[in-house]
Structures are given as C-alpha cells and as structure tokens.
Design a protein around this motif. Structure first.
Motif, PDB file in Angstrom:
ATOM      1  N   PRO A 196     -23.655  75.634  17.222  1.00  0.00           N
ATOM      2  CA  PRO A 196     -23.040  75.834  15.910  1.00  0.00           C
ATOM      3  C   PRO A 196     -21.787  74.998  15.699  1.00  0.00           C
ATOM      4  O   PRO A 196     -21.486  74.617  14.579  1.00  0.00           O
ATOM      5  CB  PRO A 196     -22.722  77.330  15.886  1.00  0.00           C
ATOM      6  N   ALA A 197     -21.063  74.691  16.778  1.00  0.00           N
ATOM      7  CA  ALA A 197     -19.849  73.891  16.623  1.00  0.00           C
ATOM      8  C   ALA A 197     -20.164  72.466  16.206  1.00  0.00           C
ATOM      9  O   ALA A 197     -19.336  71.782  15.620  1.00  0.00           O
ATOM     10  CB  ALA A 197     -19.041  73.895  17.912  1.00  0.00           C
ATOM     11  N   SER A 198     -21.386  71.995  16.505  1.00  0.00           N
ATOM     12  CA  SER A 198     -21.736  70.624  16.170  1.00  0.00           C
ATOM     13  C   SER A 198     -21.820  70.409  14.670  1.00  0.00           C
ATOM     14  O   SER A 198     -21.658  69.308  14.183  1.00  0.00           O
ATOM     15  CB  SER A 198     -23.067  70.241  16.824  1.00  0.00           C
ATOM     16  N   THR A 199     -22.075  71.473  13.912  1.00  0.00           N
ATOM     17  CA  THR A 199     -22.147  71.348  12.454  1.00  0.00           C
ATOM     18  C   THR A 199     -20.845  71.770  11.780  1.00  0.00           C
ATOM     19  O   THR A 199     -20.664  71.532  10.606  1.00  0.00           O
ATOM     20  CB  THR A 199     -23.279  72.218  11.884  1.00  0.00           C
ATOM     21  N   GLY A 200     -19.978  72.418  12.524  1.00  0.00           N
ATOM     22  CA  GLY A 200     -18.738  72.913  11.939  1.00  0.00           C
ATOM     23  C   GLY A 200     -18.963  74.125  11.056  1.00  0.00           C
ATOM     24  O   GLY A 200     -18.084  74.549  10.326  1.00  0.00           O
ATOM     25  N   ALA A 201     -20.166  74.704  11.109  1.00  0.00           N
ATOM     26  CA  ALA A 201     -20.530  75.779  10.197  1.00  0.00           C
ATOM     27  C   ALA A 201     -19.731  77.057  10.417  1.00  0.00           C
ATOM     28  O   ALA A 201     -19.597  77.846   9.500  1.00  0.00           O
ATOM     29  CB  ALA A 201     -22.022  76.083  10.311  1.00  0.00           C
ATOM     30  N   LEU A 202     -19.208  77.282  11.602  1.00  0.00           N
ATOM     31  CA  LEU A 202     -18.475  78.512  11.871  1.00  0.00           C
ATOM     32  C   LEU A 202     -16.968  78.340  11.747  1.00  0.00           C
ATOM     33  O   LEU A 202     -16.227  79.294  11.882  1.00  0.00           O
ATOM     34  CB  LEU A 202     -18.819  79.038  13.271  1.00  0.00           C
ATOM     35  N   HIS A 203     -16.517  77.124  11.495  1.00  0.00           N
ATOM     36  CA  HIS A 203     -15.082  76.858  11.385  1.00  0.00           C
ATOM     37  C   HIS A 203     -14.673  76.831   9.917  1.00  0.00           C
ATOM     38  O   HIS A 203     -15.427  76.396   9.057  1.00  0.00           O
ATOM     39  CB  HIS A 203     -14.721  75.535  12.066  1.00  0.00           C
TER      40      HIS A 203
END
Length: 129
Positions: free
Chosen positions: A59-66
C-alpha cells in the motif's frame, strides 16, 4: 368501469417505479480520473469510503494510506472488523486498536518493515502515518 380504473391505477404505478429507483452519481472513482481523498478536500457530502486505489501487497507504493483525512462520526465497526479492514489493505501485525472520542479506530501496524500509527474512520477510510 371498475376494471378500467384499476388498470389505469396499475399503469400509473408501473410508470412511476423507474423514476423512484433512479440514483445520482456524485464524482468519479480515482481510476477514472476523479480526485482521490488526499486532493479532494475530504468527502463531507457523502458517506462512502475513499476512492483511492490500493496495491494490497504494497500500500505504501501507491501512497494510498498516506495523507488520508479521517472523519469523526459514529463508528459501528467492531474491533475485529477494523483490524480485518486494515490487514486487507496490506498492513501487518495490527495491534493496540482503540476507538477514540471522535469514533476513529487508532492503533499501530507494520508497513514496509516500519511501525506506523494507523486509523480507520466510520466511512472505512484508512490512514497510516
């Protein structure tokens, strides 16, 4: 005469049914060019989870949770449901979940080998910081 009135009433109801079943779409999903929750300024007008696309494996690779704006509200998720949703997004070792005074589930989890603070609001929006 009675049969004619009954027929007219039935046809009127059947003609009105499609109009009653219509819905209005607000916005476009992120994969169709719509704004994601980080750039849309939140979703105050609708009650639905954010439309960020997530890579369940990273999920960090898309930045979707940040930079996701979590919204306060009456949260009906149980602790188990909150943990399950966070883990399905790709977070590992979710623990110490507690619902705060704004109705947001908060805890910690592992993301790319690092411990991060996580949150889940009543709409299903998730955040990892």
């Amino acid at each position: 005469m009675r049969t004619t009135l009954t027929t007219i009433a039935l046809l009127t109801l059947l003609g009105a049914a499609p109009a009653l079943a219509q819905t209005t779409v607000t916005g476009k999903p992120a994969e169709e060019g719509g704004a994601n929750s980080a750039t849309s300024g939140g979703q105050e007008a609708v009650t639905r989870p954010n439309t960020d696309s997530q890579d369940a494996n990273r999920p960090a690779s898309t930045g979707a949770l940040h930079n996701v704006k979590l919204e306060k509200g009456a949260n009906s998720f149980t602790e188990g449901e909150a943990r399950s949703r966070l883990e399905r997004s790709g977070l590992k070792d979710v623990k110490d979940l507690k619902k705060d005074d704004q109705g947001i589930w908060r805890g910690t989890a592992m993301l790319d080998g690092k411990s991060v603070g996580v949150g889940l609001d009543f709409k299903g929006n998730m955040s990892a910081q």
